[in-house]
Every structure is written in structure tokens, then in C-alpha cells.
Design an enzyme around this catalytic site. Structure first.
Site, PDB file in Angstrom:
ATOM      1  N   LYS A 165      40.135  26.122  -3.429  1.00 51.63           N
ATOM      2  CA  LYS A 165      41.494  25.535  -2.856  1.00 51.63           C
ATOM      3  C   LYS A 165      41.858  25.638  -1.190  1.00 51.63           C
ATOM      4  O   LYS A 165      42.662  27.167  -1.767  1.00 51.63           O
ATOM      5  CB  LYS A 165      42.842  25.093  -3.492  1.00 51.63           C
ATOM      6  CG  LYS A 165      44.074  23.857  -3.477  1.00 51.63           C
ATOM      7  CD  LYS A 165      42.852  22.344  -3.436  1.00 51.63           C
ATOM      8  CE  LYS A 165      44.933  21.757  -2.305  1.00 51.63           C
ATOM      9  NZ  LYS A 165      43.516  21.736  -1.517  1.00 51.63           N
ATOM     10  N   GLN A 171      44.307  33.157   0.735  1.00 52.14           N
ATOM     11  CA  GLN A 171      44.597  31.992  -0.385  1.00 52.14           C
ATOM     12  C   GLN A 171      44.606  31.810  -2.024  1.00 52.14           C
ATOM     13  O   GLN A 171      44.871  31.656  -2.745  1.00 52.14           O
ATOM     14  CB  GLN A 171      43.273  30.910   0.080  1.00 52.14           C
ATOM     15  CG  GLN A 171      44.097  29.413   0.007  1.00 52.14           C
ATOM     16  CD  GLN A 171      44.893  28.946   1.222  1.00 52.14           C
ATOM     17  OE1 GLN A 171      45.234  29.342   1.780  1.00 52.14           O
ATOM     18  NE2 GLN A 171      45.764  27.678   0.225  1.00 52.14           N
ATOM     19  N   LYS A 186      47.355  33.312  -2.802  1.00 47.19           N
ATOM     20  CA  LYS A 186      48.454  32.659  -2.258  1.00 47.19           C
ATOM     21  C   LYS A 186      48.533  31.721  -4.038  1.00 47.19           C
ATOM     22  O   LYS A 186      49.239  30.986  -4.707  1.00 47.19           O
ATOM     23  CB  LYS A 186      49.091  31.803  -1.191  1.00 47.19           C
ATOM     24  CG  LYS A 186      49.634  30.816  -1.067  1.00 47.19           C
ATOM     25  CD  LYS A 186      49.058  30.314   0.069  1.00 47.19           C
ATOM     26  CE  LYS A 186      48.839  30.637   1.351  1.00 47.19           C
ATOM     27  NZ  LYS A 186      48.649  30.425   2.556  1.00 47.19           N
ATOM     28  N   LYS A 209      38.960  28.033   2.251  1.00 47.27           N
ATOM     29  CA  LYS A 209      39.335  27.980   3.018  1.00 47.27           C
ATOM     30  C   LYS A 209      37.748  27.115   4.242  1.00 47.27           C
ATOM     31  O   LYS A 209      37.041  27.790   4.229  1.00 47.27           O
ATOM     32  CB  LYS A 209      40.007  29.438   4.124  1.00 47.27           C
ATOM     33  CG  LYS A 209      41.398  28.801   5.184  1.00 47.27           C
ATOM     34  CD  LYS A 209      41.845  28.923   4.980  1.00 47.27           C
ATOM     35  CE  LYS A 209      42.997  27.591   6.386  1.00 47.27           C
ATOM     36  NZ  LYS A 209      44.939  27.629   5.431  1.00 47.27           N
ATOM     37  N   GLY A 267      44.509  20.035   5.064  1.00 41.09           N
ATOM     38  CA  GLY A 267      45.517  20.804   6.830  1.00 41.09           C
ATOM     39  C   GLY A 267      45.011  22.004   6.996  1.00 41.09           C
ATOM     40  O   GLY A 267      46.022  22.867   5.811  1.00 41.09           O
ATOM     41  N   ASP A 268      44.919  22.451   8.724  1.00 43.31           N
ATOM     42  CA  ASP A 268      45.632  23.586   8.319  1.00 43.31           C
ATOM     43  C   ASP A 268      45.682  23.356  10.095  1.00 43.31           C
ATOM     44  O   ASP A 268      46.170  22.588  10.837  1.00 43.31           O
ATOM     45  CB  ASP A 268      44.885  24.779   8.502  1.00 43.31           C
ATOM     46  CG  ASP A 268      45.630  26.503   8.896  1.00 43.31           C
ATOM     47  OD1 ASP A 268      46.285  27.159   7.839  1.00 43.31           O
ATOM     48  OD2 ASP A 268      45.295  27.021   9.270  1.00 43.31           O
ATOM     49  N   THR A 279      55.031  22.979   3.263  1.00 47.65           N
ATOM     50  CA  THR A 279      55.428  24.673   3.233  1.00 47.65           C
ATOM     51  C   THR A 279      56.669  24.563   4.112  1.00 47.65           C
ATOM     52  O   THR A 279      57.050  26.089   3.387  1.00 47.65           O
ATOM     53  CB  THR A 279      54.319  24.769   4.391  1.00 47.65           C
ATOM     54  OG1 THR A 279      53.052  24.110   3.922  1.00 47.65           O
ATOM     55  CG2 THR A 279      53.599  26.453   4.329  1.00 47.65           C
ATOM     56  N   ASN A 328      53.578  21.429  12.166  1.00 45.02           N
ATOM     57  CA  ASN A 328      53.433  21.158  10.765  1.00 45.02           C
ATOM     58  C   ASN A 328      54.538  22.181  10.519  1.00 45.02           C
ATOM     59  O   ASN A 328      55.634  21.869   9.921  1.00 45.02           O
ATOM     60  CB  ASN A 328      52.624  21.005   9.918  1.00 45.02           C
ATOM     61  CG  ASN A 328      52.518  20.534   8.244  1.00 45.02           C
ATOM     62  OD1 ASN A 328      52.829  21.267   7.779  1.00 45.02           O
ATOM     63  ND2 ASN A 328      53.149  18.946   8.102  1.00 45.02           N
ATOM     64  N   SER A 385      49.899  20.543  -2.988  1.00 43.95           N
ATOM     65  CA  SER A 385      48.466  19.444  -3.062  1.00 43.95           C
ATOM     66  C   SER A 385      47.868  19.545  -4.096  1.00 43.95           C
ATOM     67  O   SER A 385      47.656  18.874  -5.011  1.00 43.95           O
ATOM     68  CB  SER A 385      47.599  20.802  -2.135  1.00 43.95           C
ATOM     69  OG  SER A 385      48.121  20.300  -0.261  1.00 43.95           O
TER      70      SER A 385
HETATM   71  P1  NDP Z   1      49.690  22.803  13.564  1.00 41.85           P
HETATM   72  O1  NDP Z   1      48.726  22.414  13.602  1.00 41.85           O
HETATM   73  O2  NDP Z   1      50.602  22.484  13.004  1.00 41.85           O
HETATM   74  O3  NDP Z   1      50.554  24.267  14.446  1.00 41.85           O
HETATM   75  C1  NDP Z   1      50.329  25.225  14.799  1.00 41.85           C
HETATM   76  C2  NDP Z   1      51.783  25.672  15.525  1.00 41.85           C
HETATM   77  O4  NDP Z   1      51.099  26.852  16.171  1.00 41.85           O
HETATM   78  C3  NDP Z   1      51.944  25.332  17.012  1.00 41.85           C
HETATM   79  O5  NDP Z   1      52.561  24.770  17.616  1.00 41.85           O
HETATM   80  C4  NDP Z   1      50.961  25.946  17.760  1.00 41.85           C
HETATM   81  O6  NDP Z   1      51.183  25.451  19.196  1.00 41.85           O
HETATM   82  C5  NDP Z   1      51.440  27.258  17.723  1.00 41.85           C
HETATM   83  N1  NDP Z   1      49.995  28.200  18.226  1.00 41.85           N
HETATM   84  C6  NDP Z   1      50.603  29.514  18.641  1.00 41.85           C
HETATM   85  N2  NDP Z   1      49.719  29.848  18.890  1.00 41.85           N
HETATM   86  C7  NDP Z   1      48.483  29.982  18.977  1.00 41.85           C
HETATM   87  C8  NDP Z   1      47.570  30.188  18.012  1.00 41.85           C
HETATM   88  N3  NDP Z   1      46.868  31.029  19.383  1.00 41.85           N
HETATM   89  N4  NDP Z   1      46.566  29.068  17.457  1.00 41.85           N
HETATM   90  C9  NDP Z   1      47.061  28.495  16.981  1.00 41.85           C
HETATM   91  N5  NDP Z   1      48.296  28.198  16.573  1.00 41.85           N
HETATM   92  C10 NDP Z   1      49.431  28.384  17.633  1.00 41.85           C
HETATM   93  O7  NDP Z   1      49.305  24.339  12.073  1.00 41.85           O
HETATM   94  P2  NDP Z   1      50.291  24.468  10.403  1.00 41.85           P
HETATM   95  O8  NDP Z   1      52.105  23.953  11.245  1.00 41.85           O
HETATM   96  O9  NDP Z   1      49.839  23.886  10.151  1.00 41.85           O
HETATM   97  O10 NDP Z   1      49.684  25.951  10.268  1.00 41.85           O
HETATM   98  C11 NDP Z   1      51.081  26.623  11.494  1.00 41.85           C
HETATM   99  C12 NDP Z   1      51.120  28.910  10.367  1.00 41.85           C
HETATM  100  O11 NDP Z   1      51.225  27.994   8.979  1.00 41.85           O
HETATM  101  C13 NDP Z   1      48.886  29.106  10.292  1.00 41.85           C
HETATM  102  O12 NDP Z   1      49.226  30.359  10.175  1.00 41.85           O
HETATM  103  C14 NDP Z   1      48.628  28.326   8.592  1.00 41.85           C
HETATM  104  O13 NDP Z   1      47.747  28.788   8.425  1.00 41.85           O
HETATM  105  C15 NDP Z   1      50.650  28.220   7.956  1.00 41.85           C
HETATM  106  N6  NDP Z   1      50.163  27.454   7.020  1.00 41.85           N
HETATM  107  C16 NDP Z   1      50.525  26.180   7.350  1.00 41.85           C
HETATM  108  C17 NDP Z   1      50.206  25.353   6.032  1.00 41.85           C
HETATM  109  C18 NDP Z   1      49.955  24.034   6.130  1.00 41.85           C
HETATM  110  O14 NDP Z   1      50.151  23.454   5.053  1.00 41.85           O
HETATM  111  N7  NDP Z   1      49.933  23.330   6.852  1.00 41.85           N
HETATM  112  C19 NDP Z   1      50.147  25.658   4.407  1.00 41.85           C
HETATM  113  C20 NDP Z   1      50.153  27.133   4.580  1.00 41.85           C
HETATM  114  C21 NDP Z   1      50.667  28.253   5.922  1.00 41.85           C
HETATM  115  P3  NDP Z   1      49.691  24.717  20.354  1.00 41.85           P
HETATM  116  O15 NDP Z   1      50.106  23.614  20.241  1.00 41.85           O
HETATM  117  O16 NDP Z   1      50.618  25.114  21.996  1.00 41.85           O
HETATM  118  O17 NDP Z   1      48.831  25.672  19.946  1.00 41.85           O
HETATM  119  O1  2IT Z   2      47.704  27.760   4.575  1.00 39.03           O
HETATM  120  C1  2IT Z   2      47.523  27.382   3.912  1.00 39.03           C
HETATM  121  O2  2IT Z   2      47.579  27.196   2.617  1.00 39.03           O
HETATM  122  C2  2IT Z   2      47.269  26.031   4.025  1.00 39.03           C
HETATM  123  N1  2IT Z   2      46.678  25.228   4.892  1.00 39.03           N
HETATM  124  C3  2IT Z   2      46.923  24.812   2.975  1.00 39.03           C
HETATM  125  C4  2IT Z   2      46.318  24.485   1.732  1.00 39.03           C
HETATM  126  C5  2IT Z   2      46.384  23.218   0.764  1.00 39.03           C
HETATM  127  O3  2IT Z   2      45.403  23.172   0.423  1.00 39.03           O
HETATM  128  O4  2IT Z   2      47.142  22.198   1.210  1.00 39.03           O
END
Ligand code: NDP
Ligand code: 2IT
Length: 458
Positions: free
Chosen positions: A99, A120, A123, A135, A174-175, A219, A250, A390
Site C-alpha cells: 500500500k 511506507q 508508516k 510506492k 495519490g502522492d 493527511t 493536498n 486509505s
Molecule cells: P501535491 O502534489 O498536492 O503538492 C506538492 C506541493 O509541494 C506543491 O505545493 C509543490 O509545489 C510543492 N513542492 C515544492 N517543491 C517541490 C519539489 N521539489 N517537488 C515536488 N513538489 C514540490 O502533493 P501532496 O501534498 O500530496 O504531497 C506533499 C508531501 O506529502 C510529499 O512529500 C508526499 O510524499 C507527502 N505525503 C502525501 C500524502 C497524501 O496523502 N497525499 C500522505 C503522506 C505523505 P509546486 O506546485 O510548485 O510543484
Molecule cells: O506517503 C503516503 O503515505 C501517501 N502518499 C499516501 C498513501 C496511501 O496509500 O494513501
């Protein structure tokens, strides 16, 4: 403190770190994640060294069960054929189906996929749900692509991925770069190929077709539940504190929303170009409009709030981390906070750091925060609310049921309270001194080690 591998006493641990680093010498993010986890679990390794060695436990733990890499050809709007690389790393399935999310970003490579898959495993174990670690993703860049390009890419990606996933096999979500729109296109293509409505094969789905209420928020909300618990355990009240949040995707958006509900004043948010500082408190509905609806840039905030300030990134330290706040919430990407940024944040009086992103602080930055008594909520515990919800989505899909927002949110809150308790108990049991980084790693590792040993040498 994260013990540097030079300070380790266990010969077994040193050998595994050395050999794995040599074998994967081009995978710097994976080696970074591996060193952080392995060096912090040393007390448990020393207690059980002979047992673990006899079943090559660590050697097996650091090697993914399966790493899949594949070609993703797709046609852009001009009729040109583009080719990207897709990945799925099925790292460890000992406590449930693999997952973990899918990341679409040009920086994606095998090292980043493996570090995320490795994190992961731990976590997911902390959530208490039956989910293994995996992943995936692609070096595809969604920025500036039309909806039809996104759809064609997702369809081509799923043409291959479908062979490797299933609700009891591997369940992506998603991520970075993958949200509700992408999950919809991926799910549609899976359903078309399989001719079967297997709702639990992906999570983060739309509410109309098997998604869970509160998954989108989970998250960020979970991060703030964890932060509240961590501060409470250290006699600090969250209410009235100031916060800065890197990212505006997100995780960042819903961390901001929950922080505000809990009485925190969020003064700045960012994207990869720079940050917006609004001393009156960030207007989160405006950020949602810019980012979720218009898919725009954070500087656009200034057009609607002229009193705010836009600070472009123009040095190694992202501009947001030059600001002063009590609570620092890195919610963008890995290695956003290096040692120099950590020093500046400590100098500016930061009380606590909550890792919404995966590995947003370098190992040196983590050690620096801990040495300077900054409370640190490690990503694999603090951002586990997303994957935990999830797992709640998977439960609802299996039951062909749909819970209310409040039911899911309550379960999420309980899960986060429980995750903090696990980190704290391990911290106390091993006398680590408020080191929840090691606490999280130790607690998760014990669970995975027991499951792997029980299942034999596979
Ligand atoms: P999104 O794609 O929704 O948002 C990513 C954000 O980070 C954007 O604002 C992006 O800006 C910014 N950013 C800045 N620098 C970078 C870079 N070098 N590479 C990529 N993005 C950058 O992603 P999420 O909010 O889903 O994920 C954010 C973090 O949280 C990640 O590390 C992800 O692995 C982690 N995460 C996500 C979960 C989820 O459920 N979605 C769960 C647990 C962890 P810009 O638009 O300018 O690229
Ligand atoms: O980094 C993470 O934990 C996520 N992007 C969410 C993974 C998931 O399966 O909901």
C-alpha cells in the site's frame, strides 16, 4: 539523536548499512532513509542480534520484494509521442497487501521510489491497519498538461500497472502530482481492462465511485492531531501559536485548515517557486481556489490580498524557512530543510517541527533539531493519517458501505492519538529523551520483524 553510523556498536547493523549502501551506491535518498531507520533501531537490534542474524532479517528488510519499472508511451495534444518511465516498488508485504501512493514528478527515479517505499513499510505498520509497504510513480511532469494529456498518460500507465495490482495484492493511491483527477482516470482504465468493479484496488477515489469522506483531508488533519498530542505530552498548548507550512498541495492545505480550527495562526505557505507571507493569517479558501480549482501559482494570492508579501526562492534555503514561527510544518517534498535551514529555524525560536511530507528534513537537520530540544514529529508517524484513511476506504469498499465524515474523522483522530502513544512508549522504554523519530522507527520495526520472522525465510 540519530546515531551516525560511525557511532554504532552493533557489528551486524554496521555490516548491513555498509553493504546495502555499497550495493545501492547511486540511490542517495534510499541510503539516507535506510541509515535513519537502521541507526535508530540499534537498541532493539542489540537485544535480538543473534535471532535477527540467523534469519538474515535486516538483509531481507532492505531489499524490496519486487521492483517493477516499465515504459509509458503516450500522445500529447500535438500528436507527438512521449515516453516516460513508470515504477512500482513492492517493498514489504508481511503485514498486508502493498500500500502506498503514486508520485508523478520529473524528479522521480528508482532511489526516490525506494526511499518512499521503505518509509511506507514503517508508516503503515504504525497505523495498526493490515497494510504492507509500497510506492510507485513516474518521471512524468503534470505541470502545464491538458486534462486530455493527463488522461492519456494515466491510461497508458495503468495499461502496465494493472498486471501488478489488486485489492488483495497492491493498492496504490495519490502522492505528489496525483490527486482525485488522476485516480479517477487510473480507476476507469483499470475497470475497463479487468471488466470488473474492484473498488478497493485504488484509494483516494471520488465520493461517487467508492471514495471515502475525509480521505482528502486526512493527511493534513492527521498531522495536526499528532502535533496536538505531541505538544500536550510536553505541556505546550497549540492554541495561539504561529505556524509556517511549506507546500500548498493536498497535505499543506488540509494541515492549514486543521491548524486554524485548532487555534493556530498560519502566516505563510509556499510552492516550489516561493512563499506568501500573510501576517493576518492565511486565507485558506483563497489558497484552495488558487491551487485546487485554478491549478495556479502561490504568488497569485497577492493579487487578492495586497497586504501580503511574496518572497521568491533565491538561495539554497527555501524562502519560507527564513521566516519566524513557533511551529514548522514542511509539507512539500524531501530534503526541504537541510542543516543550514535547521540552524536558522532554531535561531528563530522554532518549538516544534511536524513532517507532513516524507523525509522533508535531512538526517543532519533532524539531529540538529533534537539536539536543540525542538520537538520533532517524524513523517512516518505524523503523516500516516493519509494512508490510515486509505485503509479505512478499503474497509468501506470491502463492506460495500460508506461512513459519514464524522465517523471517518473520529477514527482518524483515534489512529493518530494511538500512533503518538506508540512513539512515546518506545521513547520511554528505551530512555531516548523525547526522540519520537527513534520511537516511531522502533515501534514499527518490532511489528514488522515479528511478522517477517513468523512467516519464514521468504
Ligand atoms: P501535491 O502534489 O498536492 O503538492 C506538492 C506541493 O509541494 C506543491 O505545493 C509543490 O509545489 C510543492 N513542492 C515544492 N517543491 C517541490 C519539489 N521539489 N517537488 C515536488 N513538489 C514540490 O502533493 P501532496 O501534498 O500530496 O504531497 C506533499 C508531501 O506529502 C510529499 O512529500 C508526499 O510524499 C507527502 N505525503 C502525501 C500524502 C497524501 O496523502 N497525499 C500522505 C503522506 C505523505 P509546486 O506546485 O510548485 O510543484
Ligand atoms: O506517503 C503516503 O503515505 C501517501 N502518499 C499516501 C498513501 C496511501 O496509500 O494513501
Amino acid at each position: 539523536m540519530i546515531t551516525s553510523e560511525r557511532g554504532l556498536k552493533s557489528e551486524y547493523l554496521k555490516k548491513v548499512i555498509e553493504e546495502t549502501s555499497a550495493k545501492n551506491c547511486y540511490e542517495k535518498e534510499f541510503i539516507q532513509a535506510l541509515k535513519e531507520v537502521l541507526s535508530s533501531i540499534e537498541p532493539v537490534i542489540i537485544q535480538n542480534e543473534e535471532k535477527y542474524k540467523s534469519v538474515a532479517l535486516l538483509e531481507r528488510l532492505v531489499e524490496p520484494e519486487r521492483t517493477i519499472s516499465f515504459r509509458v508511451p503516450w500522445m500529447d495534444d500535438n500528436g507527438n509521442i512521449q515516453v516516460n518511465r513508470g515504477y512500482r516498488v513492492q517493498f514489504n508485504g508481511s503485514i498486508g497487501p502493498y500500500k502506498g501512493g503514486l508520485r508523478f514528478h520529473p524528479s522521480v527515479n528508482q532511489s526516490i521510489m525506494k526511499f518512499l517505499g521503505f518509509e511506507q513499510i514503517f508508516k503503515n505498520a504504525l497505523t495498526g491497519r493490515p497494510i504492507g509497504g509500497g510506492k510507485g510513480g513516474s518521471d512524468f511532469d503534470p505541470k502545464g498538461k491538458s486534462d486530455m494529456e493527463i488522461m492519456r498518460f494515466c491510461q497508458s500507465f495503468m495499461n502496465e500497472l494493472q498486471r501488478h495490482i489488486g485489492h488483495d495484492i497492491d493498492v496504490p493511491a495519490g502522492d505528489i502530482g496525483v490527486g482525485g483527477r488522476e485516480i479517477g482516470y487510473l480507476f476507469g482504465q483499470y475497470r475497463k481492462i479487468k471488466n470488473c468493479y474492484e473498488a478497493g484496488v485504488l484509494t483516494g477515489k471520488g465520493l461517487e465511485y467508492g471514495g471515502s469522506l475525509a480521505r482528502k483531508e486526512a493527511t493534513g488533519y492527521g498531522l495536526m492531531y499528532f502535533m496536538r498530542e505531541m505538544l500536550k505530552a510536553n505541556n505546550i498548548n497549540l492554541q495561539g501559536k504561529t505556524a509556517i507550512i511549506s507546500g500548498s498541495g493536498n497535505v499543506a492545505i488540509y494541515a492549514c485548515e486543521k491548524a486554524q480550527q485548532l487555534g493556530v495562526k498560519v502566516i505563510a505557505m509556499s510552492d516550489s517557486s516561493g512563499c506568501i507571507l500573510d501576517e493576518n493569517g492565511i486565507d485558506i479558501s483563497l489558497i484552495k481556489e488558487i491551487k485546487e480549482v485554478r491549478r495556479g501559482r502561490i504568488y497569485e494570492y497577492k493579487n487578492s490580498v495586497p497586504s501580503s508579501i511574496y518572497l521568491e526562492n533565491n538561495s539554497d534555503i527555501p524562502s519560507i524557512f527564513t521566516l519566524k514561527a513557533d511551529i514548522i510544518l514542511p509539507c512539500a517534498t524531501q530534503n526541504d530543510i537541510d542543516i543550514e535551514a535547521a540552524k536558522l529555524l532554531v535561531q528563530n525560536g522554532a518549538l516544534a517541527v511536524g513532517e507532513g511530507a516524507n523525509m522533508p528534513c535531512t538526517n543532519e537537520a533532524v539531529s540538529y533539531f533534537l539536539e536543540h530540544n525542538v520537538l520533532l514529529a517524524p513523517g512516518k508517524a505524523a503523516n500516516a493519517g493519509g494512508v490510515a484513511t486509505s485503509a479505512l476506504e478499503m474497509s468501506q469498499n470491502s463492506m460495500r458501505d460508506a461512513w459519514t465524515f464524522d465517523e471517518v474523522d473520529k477514527k482518524l483522530e483515534n489512529i493518530m492519538v494511538n500512533i503518538f502513544r506508540q512513539c512515546k512508549e518506545a521513547d520511554e522504554e528505551y530512555g531516548l529523551g523525547n526522540n519520537y523519530v527513534a520511537g516511531a522507527n522502533i515501534s514499527a520495526f518490532k511489528k514488522i520483524a515479528n511478522a517477517m520472522i513468523a512467516q519464514g525465510i521468504i
